[in-house]
Design a protein around this motif. Structure first.
Motif, short mmCIF file in Angstrom:
data_model
loop_
_atom_site.label_atom_id
_atom_site.label_comp_id
_atom_site.label_asym_id
_atom_site.label_seq_id
_atom_site.Cartn_x
_atom_site.Cartn_y
_atom_site.Cartn_z
N LEU A 58 0.72 -1.00 -0.20
CA LEU A 58 0.31 0.07 -0.25
C LEU A 58 0.81 0.92 -0.21
CD1 LEU A 58 -3.16 1.19 0.07
CD2 LEU A 58 -2.76 0.76 3.00
N ALA A 59 1.78 1.23 0.54
CA ALA A 59 2.63 2.63 0.77
C ALA A 59 2.92 2.76 -0.68
CB ALA A 59 4.01 1.88 1.10
N LEU A 60 3.56 2.21 -1.74
CA LEU A 60 3.51 2.87 -3.29
C LEU A 60 2.96 3.98 -3.80
CD1 LEU A 60 5.74 -0.67 -4.49
CD2 LEU A 60 6.50 1.68 -3.28
N PRO A 61 1.15 2.88 -3.31
CA PRO A 61 0.27 4.28 -4.26
C PRO A 61 0.49 5.63 -3.32
CG PRO A 61 -0.68 2.39 -3.47
CD PRO A 61 0.59 1.59 -3.90
N LEU A 62 0.36 4.76 -1.92
CA LEU A 62 0.84 5.72 -0.63
C LEU A 62 1.76 6.80 -1.59
CD1 LEU A 62 -0.45 4.60 2.55
CD2 LEU A 62 -1.63 6.16 0.46
N ALA A 63 2.63 6.57 -1.35
CA ALA A 63 3.92 7.57 -2.88
C ALA A 63 4.20 8.49 -4.06
CB ALA A 63 5.02 6.78 -2.43
N LEU A 64 3.27 7.42 -4.43
CA LEU A 64 2.29 8.47 -5.92
C LEU A 64 1.39 9.09 -5.62
CD1 LEU A 64 1.89 5.62 -8.63
CD2 LEU A 64 4.25 6.83 -8.16
N GLY A 65 0.32 8.81 -4.42
CA GLY A 65 -0.44 10.17 -4.32
C GLY A 65 0.30 11.21 -2.78
N PHE A 66 1.59 10.38 -2.56
CA PHE A 66 2.27 11.91 -1.83
C PHE A 66 3.17 12.81 -2.93
CE2 PHE A 66 1.78 9.75 2.18
CZ PHE A 66 1.36 10.69 2.76
N ILE A 67 3.28 12.31 -3.71
CA ILE A 67 3.87 13.76 -4.90
C ILE A 67 2.89 14.22 -6.31
CG2 ILE A 67 4.93 13.47 -7.31
CD1 ILE A 67 6.51 10.30 -6.26
N MET A 68 2.03 13.45 -6.01
CA MET A 68 0.85 14.73 -6.41
C MET A 68 0.19 15.24 -6.03
SD MET A 68 -1.33 11.86 -9.75
CE MET A 68 -1.49 10.87 -8.15
N LEU A 69 -0.47 14.93 -4.83
CA LEU A 69 -0.38 15.75 -3.65
C LEU A 69 0.28 16.73 -3.76
CD1 LEU A 69 -3.18 17.58 -1.45
CD2 LEU A 69 -1.50 15.45 -0.35
N ARG A 70 2.20 16.44 -3.57
CA ARG A 70 2.78 17.70 -3.41
C ARG A 70 2.39 18.90 -4.84
NH1 ARG A 70 9.46 16.52 -2.78
NH2 ARG A 70 10.30 18.36 -3.62
N TYR A 71 2.79 18.52 -5.92
CA TYR A 71 2.92 19.17 -6.51
C TYR A 71 1.85 20.13 -6.24
CZ TYR A 71 2.41 20.27 -12.31
OH TYR A 71 2.10 21.37 -12.60
N ALA A 72 0.10 19.92 -6.42
CA ALA A 72 -0.73 20.90 -6.62
C ALA A 72 -0.45 21.42 -4.92
CB ALA A 72 -2.07 19.56 -5.89
N PHE A 73 0.09 21.24 -4.21
CA PHE A 73 -0.06 21.98 -2.87
C PHE A 73 1.03 23.32 -2.88
CE2 PHE A 73 2.63 23.18 0.79
CZ PHE A 73 2.16 23.28 1.27
N GLU A 74 2.52 22.01 -3.99
CA GLU A 74 3.12 23.75 -4.44
C GLU A 74 3.08 24.42 -5.32
OE1 GLU A 74 6.50 21.38 -5.33
OE2 GLU A 74 7.80 21.03 -3.31
N ARG A 75 1.99 24.18 -6.23
CA ARG A 75 1.64 25.30 -7.10
C ARG A 75 0.37 26.28 -6.35
NH1 ARG A 75 0.97 22.97 -13.40
NH2 ARG A 75 0.42 25.71 -12.84
N ARG A 76 -0.71 25.83 -5.82
CA ARG A 76 -1.69 26.39 -5.04
C ARG A 76 -1.35 26.83 -4.67
NH1 ARG A 76 -4.26 27.08 -10.02
NH2 ARG A 76 -4.88 25.29 -11.00
N VAL A 77 -0.56 26.65 -3.20
CA VAL A 77 -0.69 26.62 -1.87
C VAL A 77 0.57 27.35 -2.01
CG1 VAL A 77 -1.00 26.11 0.95
CG2 VAL A 77 -2.40 25.16 -1.22
#
Length: 397
Positions: A40-59
């Motif tokens: 489960l950690a691997l899809p969570l890691a990909l989710g973190f990467i996408m969330l990080r990309y959105a967070f850095e751009r939008r926030v």
């Protein structure tokens, strides 16, 4: 393949003497640790990467502009195919013999080639905005992880008495909160490892790679062996100071020096207490000594403690860097830069102009103080000579 699997999962490697995998399957409770849970950690890691990309751009990036983060403007370089090819394929800092060869190929002077490489390296330097966004993302995660971890652990018996980590080990059911605490931390460190090639490189780049691998191995092995109780304490100790460091970096990139210095002092105190006092005296002591009250040593015991000792060695290295920063803060009056800072160091002739300016200012202050001291000595001598002359004057009369 089957023989390799049987060898890898031999119960003598993972479980204390007298405990088998059959005993683990009979364990009571709503959830027991299974190796397949780690996937489960691997899809969570990909989710973190996408969330990080959105967070850095939008926030994070809009927040950097609100706080006044400014990016330095570097000189652009003239397009030179030979130099660009050498820069990307061979070296970013050519030797003198290589520069001589490039001079002959490009019809440029020796100085022009050196200047071109210096300006080209500056263009690849990470901007303050990029560093601010990275620090903001890590700050948010570490703060949320520490708060959630503390709330899930503060009412547990092993939070206050570490002997409880081993009572009934390894047949200890896993609570849902601690299961997700493990999976989210594991997924986050996988995301850091996957993004390490695009993140800002620091002086301790190799140590960071070792830290990420050691943390992932430690979390994975401790989960499979059901070292979850002590593992949650390890994660909590690390998260307690990490968010303070990232917040200090954020304000440093924004130019809020006083706020940065204050947060750094708090971080240094928390780091030194948790990593050099609490971690060895509470965590490592209970895994090395107190655990032996419940079971005999086995291979997993040695491997788990070896990983903890690797982390402790990294703590000592980072404590050394912190003491260097404390020295600068006390004797130079400010924190000039993060000791784990940007990319690789430049040659001496490319020394940061701010550092040279700071050095000149200190020299001016020192010279002025010496001048005041010498003038004071001269005035004292003249005064003493005048007083002596006045005392001798009546006798002469």
């Amino acid at each position: 393949m089957e023989q390799l699997t049987q060898w890898l999962w031999k119960q003598e490697y993972w479980l204390p003497p007298g405990i088998s995998w059959v005993d683990m399957e009979k364990m009571e409770g709503s959830r027991r640790p299974l190796p397949r849970d780690l996937l489960l950690a691997l899809p969570l890691a990909l989710g973190f990467i996408m969330l990080r990309y959105a967070f850095e751009r939008r926030v994070a990036f809009p927040l950097s502009r609100v706080l006044g983060v400014k990016d330095q403007v570097w000189l652009k370089v003239a397009p030179t195919p030979y130099l660009e090819a050498f820069y990307t394929k061979n070296s970013r800092q050519p030797t003198q013999s290589e520069i001589t060869s490039l001079v002959n190929q490009c019809n440029l002077t020796h100085r022009q080639v050196e200047t071109w490489f210096r300006n080209r390296r500056n263009l690849d330097r990470p901007s303050n905005s990029k560093k601010f966004c990275e620090a903001s993302w890590r700050f948010v995660f570490y703060l949320v992880a520490f708060t959630a971890g503390l709330m899930s652990l503060i009412n547990t018996p092993w939070f206050w008495d570490q002997r409880e980590c081993w009572r009934g080990f390894p047949q200890q059911p896993v609570q849902d909160a601690h299961y997700w605490y493990y999976m989210l931390e594991l997924g986050f460190y996988w995301s850091l490892l996957l993004c390490v090639s695009v993140d800002v490189k620091r002086k301790d780049f190799k140590e960071q790679i070792i830290h990420h691998f050691a943390t992932i191995f430690l979390l994975s092995f401790s989960y499979c062996s059901n070292y979850i109780r002590i593992g949650t304490l390890v994660m909590l100790v690390h998260d307690s100071s990490d968010f303070l460091l990232e917040s200090a970096k954020m304000f440093n990139y924004a130019g809020w020096k006083k706020t940065c210095d204050s947060l750094f002092v708090i971080f240094a105190a928390v780091f030194l207490v948790t990593r050099l006092v609490v971690f060895p005296s509470k965590i490592i002591y209970t895994t090395l000594v107190l655990s032996m009250e419940m079971f005999e040593p086995f291979m997993g015991y040695y491997f788990f403690n070896a990983l903890l000792l690797v982390l402790q060695a990294l703590h000592i290295y980072w404590a050394y860097l912190i003491f260097r920063m404390i020295y600068k803060f006390l004797f130079l009056g400010k924190l000039d830069k993060d000791e784990r800072s940007d990319v690789e160091s430049e040659p001496e002739e490319e020394e940061n102009e701010e550092d040279r300016s700071s050095w000149r200012k200190r020299n001016v202050v020192m010279d002025s103080r010496l001048a005041m001291l010498s003038s004071s000595c001269v005035l004292n001598n003249l005064t003493n000579q005048k007083a002596n002359a006045n005392r001798r004057l009546p006798k002469a009369r």
